[in-house]
Design an enzyme around this catalytic site. Structure first.
Site, PDB file in Angstrom:
ATOM      1  N   LYS A   1       0.842  -1.191   0.000  1.00  9.70           N
ATOM      2  CA  LYS A   1       0.000   0.000   0.000  1.00  9.70           C
ATOM      3  C   LYS A   1       0.878   1.242   0.000  1.00  9.70           C
ATOM      4  CE  LYS A   1      -4.293   1.570   2.138  1.00  9.70           C
ATOM      5  NZ  LYS A   1      -5.280   1.327   3.203  1.00  9.70           N
TER       6      LYS A   1
ATOM      7  N   ARG B   1     -30.906  -8.941   6.777  1.00  7.27           N
ATOM      8  CA  ARG B   1     -29.480  -9.247   6.747  1.00  7.27           C
ATOM      9  C   ARG B   1     -28.826  -8.804   5.439  1.00  7.27           C
ATOM     10  NH1 ARG B   1     -28.695 -15.325   8.531  1.00  7.27           N
ATOM     11  NH2 ARG B   1     -26.565 -14.578   8.734  1.00  7.27           N
TER      12      ARG B   1
ATOM     13  N   GLU C   1     -27.671 -14.296   2.770  1.00  2.00           N
ATOM     14  CA  GLU C   1     -28.593 -13.277   2.256  1.00  2.00           C
ATOM     15  C   GLU C   1     -27.868 -12.103   1.616  1.00  2.00           C
ATOM     16  OE1 GLU C   1     -30.686 -15.586   5.455  1.00  2.00           O
ATOM     17  OE2 GLU C   1     -28.717 -14.629   5.256  1.00  2.00           O
TER      18      GLU C   1
END
Length: 662
Positions: A290, A431, A403
């Site tokens: 990074k 959810r 979900e």
């Protein structure tokens, strides 16, 4: 690689980058020219973010990876799906937005993250983490359904991979054997450790073209020898297990390659060329740093995650505004599916269960429209998808108890002009709420939600009642919400929602309806935002009007007769029927809204808001589930306790009328 100690305050000299009007130009460049592009790209990224502020640590770390991906894949025909979007600045520069990058995050400028409306190269809009694999899998499965030759690649960081949703998608991708490439951008912030020189050497072998071809040919040659293929597989697994974190991903069904140096363009080109044409799920582990190329960011990757806009003569180093998003916490969902139907239940009963109405409609619509895809998070039996799964197995996806993944998978499919229908229980859609908002609604994608078990479901209690969906859906911009009064309306509303271009939900209760006759064709629709007058008061002075949403129309009809009240079946929760509401408010003493949802923020609240916005003064009584979690019991018992059966509704109305007369 050119290194920087300061952010350029003058536009850097980028002669080769300036000639690249699209990623296709990268495919004609030599390796030395690609490296020059990477250096110029890094310099330009530093300069432009210095002008505008924004995220740049992650972008600096994927400069070479971005160049290699656009070189190896024929974007935008091939799909790149970036997770979160912090790492997508180099992607924006290479895809025709170079000179506009200094406007990023400013009013009227470029969006901070990939956005489909901004560029055809932005295949999926993002902003929240861990959605890329689900969306990319939806695209890959859509390509397979349509027999399209298309590569799909998800790029996800090691931090985003910690979310349960990412593993939901990985598990599903391995199960369905999708042609999907997942690139893990491991920037040394979260997961693996250095594996040493021997590992680097063996990794080069494992990612080489000769090795991958030899392995595939070897599998074919050994396939007819008893035990030989299994022996070869185990040998390869043990060798790779000694040098890389391959075991987890290969056990999930992926072919794991890596880790490789994500700043080595030659290694990246070799690996991507080797893996891009392989069938099945592929996982490429890329090690990056990074802030790569900017020494202050390399030394402090968290502090330089993002920077504020540089002043022309900055007296101090850039201010830091860095946050760490919380890890997503996903609990286990418990199935509340009905038992598997007996043989005698397969004969059409009267009245029909709402889930059976949905199951029949889904099969009928699938026969008419080849674009329809059925998705469920482990609710095949409960949502009555059995016949659909057997008749259209290639268009049926049970994603298990996942979900969040189910919703974003549908969003990815909708990006590819498919017509996904998500069959889900009201309590379980909670959810996937973030995904519904950010992956479907923000992008105005054409996804239909068939929301079963809305209202008070009975013996499973407060964790399973669908008491909140009208409230949490109504506030989502662009969402269409329909609530049927009976089985016939349920079928018609499903067709209406399906043909609406954008996100739409039909919410219906558990169990049977009042026994209305159900049409067998698909022609019936309901006008969105229009109510149905079921009864008009005959009294000269019309005192009461019942505005009823969904399942409570049955007891409301009895109450309307007892009180000589006007009865409107509202049908559409969003948008509301403005004309009808204003009309009854002006010629009735009392409006009563009825819904099997919590009163707070529900359909009745929407009526109140509309009247206030129109400047219409009216007496309104909002009846629904009270501000409490309702315990378990039979639905009739619970409705009685909530005052939502016919006697309770009538009593509440008479009490309000008596209060008004005092």
């Amino acid at each position: 690689m050119k290194l920087f100690d300061e952010i350029p305050t003058q536009r850097p000299f980028t002669p080769l980058l300036d000639t690249l009007e699209s990623p296709a130009s990268l495919r004609t460049l030599s390796l030395s020219q690609q490296r020059q592009v990477a250096d110029e790209l890094r310099a330009y990224l530093l300069y432009s973010v210095g002008c505008s502020g924004g995220h740049f640590g992650a972008g600096l770390g994927v400069v070479e990876l971005t160049v290699a991906l656009h070189r190896a894949l024929e974007t935008p025909h091939d799909r790149l799906v970036w997770d979160v979007g912090h790492q997508a600045y180099p992607h924006k520069i290479l895809t025709g937005r170079r000179e506009a990058l200094s406007s990023i995050r400013q009013y009227g400028g470029l969006a901070a993250f990939p956005r489909r409306e901004e560029s055809p190269f932005d295949t999926f809009g993002v902003g929240h983490s861990s959605t890329s694999i689900s969306a990319a899998l939806g695209m890959a499965l859509s390509a397979r359904t349509k027999s399209e030759t298309r590569r799909v690649c998800a790029i996800i960081g090691d931090g985003a991979l910690t979310a349960g949703m990412a593993f939901e998608a990985l598990a599903h991708a391995g199960h369905v054997n999708a042609n999907l490439l997942v690139v893990l951008n491991d920037n040394e912030m979260s997961i693996s450790e250095n594996v040493g020189g021997m590992a680097s050497y063996l990794t080069r072998i494992l990612t080489s073209k000769p090795y991958t071809v030899m392995r595939e040919n070897g599998k074919r040659m050994l396939s007819h020898l008893p035990g030989a293929l299994e022996f070869a597989r185990r040998t390869e697994e043990h060798v790779k297990g000694m040098i890389s974190p391959a075991t987890l991903f290969e056990e999930m069904g992926f072919n794991y390659l890596g880790p490789i140096d994500g700043h080595d363009l030659a290694a990246l080109n070799q690996a991507l060329e080797a893996v891009r044409d392989l069938d099945g799920p592929q996982f490429l582990h890329v090690r990056t740093r990074k802030g790569r190329g900017f020494r202050p960011a390399e030394a402090d990757p968290i502090g330089f995650h993002a920077i504020t806009k540089l002043e022309k003569t900055p007296p101090k180093p850039p201010a830091v505004d860095a946050t760490t998003p919380p890890a997503s916490e996903v609990g286990a969902s418990e199935s509340m599916a009905d038992p598997k139907p007996r043989t005698d239940e397969l004969v059409r009963p009267k009245p029909r269960k709402y889930c059976n109405v949905f199951g029949d409609w889904l099969c009928d619509m699938a026969a008419e429209d080849q674009r329809l895809i059925g998705i469920t998070p482990a609710m095949r039996e409960g949502s009555d998808l059995i016949r659909f799964s057997q008749t259209y197995p290639e268009r049926y996806y049970d994603v298990a108890i996942a979900e969040q993944h189910a919703v974003t998978l549908a969003a990815g499919m909708a990006c590819e002009a498919m017509k996904p229908v998500v069959a889900i229980y009201s309590t379980f859609l909670q959810r996937g709420y973030d995904q519904l908002i950010h992956d479907v609604a923000v992008q105005h994608l054409d996804v239909t939600f068939a929301i079963d078990r809305a209202g008070l479901v009975g013996e499973d209690g407060p964790t399973h009642h669908g008491a909140l969906d009208l409230s949490y859906l109504r506030c989502v911009p662009g969402m269409i919400i329909l609530a049927p009064a009976d089985e016939a309306e349920c079928r018609a509303m499903l067709s209406t929602a399906y043909h609406h271009e954008g996100p739409a939900a039909v919410r219906y209760p558990r169990g049977t309806g009042p026994g209305s006759e159900i049409p067998t064709d698909l022609k019936a629709r309901v006008p969105i935002g229009k109510s149905e007058l079921r009864r008009e008061s005959a009294a000269p002075e019309k005192r009461v009007a019942l505005l009823v949403f969904g399942s409570l129309n049955t007891p409301a009809a009895e109450v309307a007769e007892q009180l000589d009240a006007t009865h409107l079946n509202m049908r559409s929760v969003k948008p509301l029927d403005r004309e009808a509401i204003v009309a009854v408010a002006r010629n009735h003493d009392l409006l009563v809204t009825l819904e099997e949802n919590v009163v707070a923020g529900g359909a009745g609240s929407g009526v109140n808001e509309l009247l206030a916005a129109e400047g219409v003064e009216a007496q309104v009584l909002n009846l629904g589930i009270p501000d409490a979690f309702v315990e378990h019991g039979k639905p009739a018992e619970l409705l009685r306790d909530c005052g939502l059966d016919a006697p309770g509704i009538e009593a509440a109305i008479r009490q309000r009328l008596n209060t008004n007369n005092d």
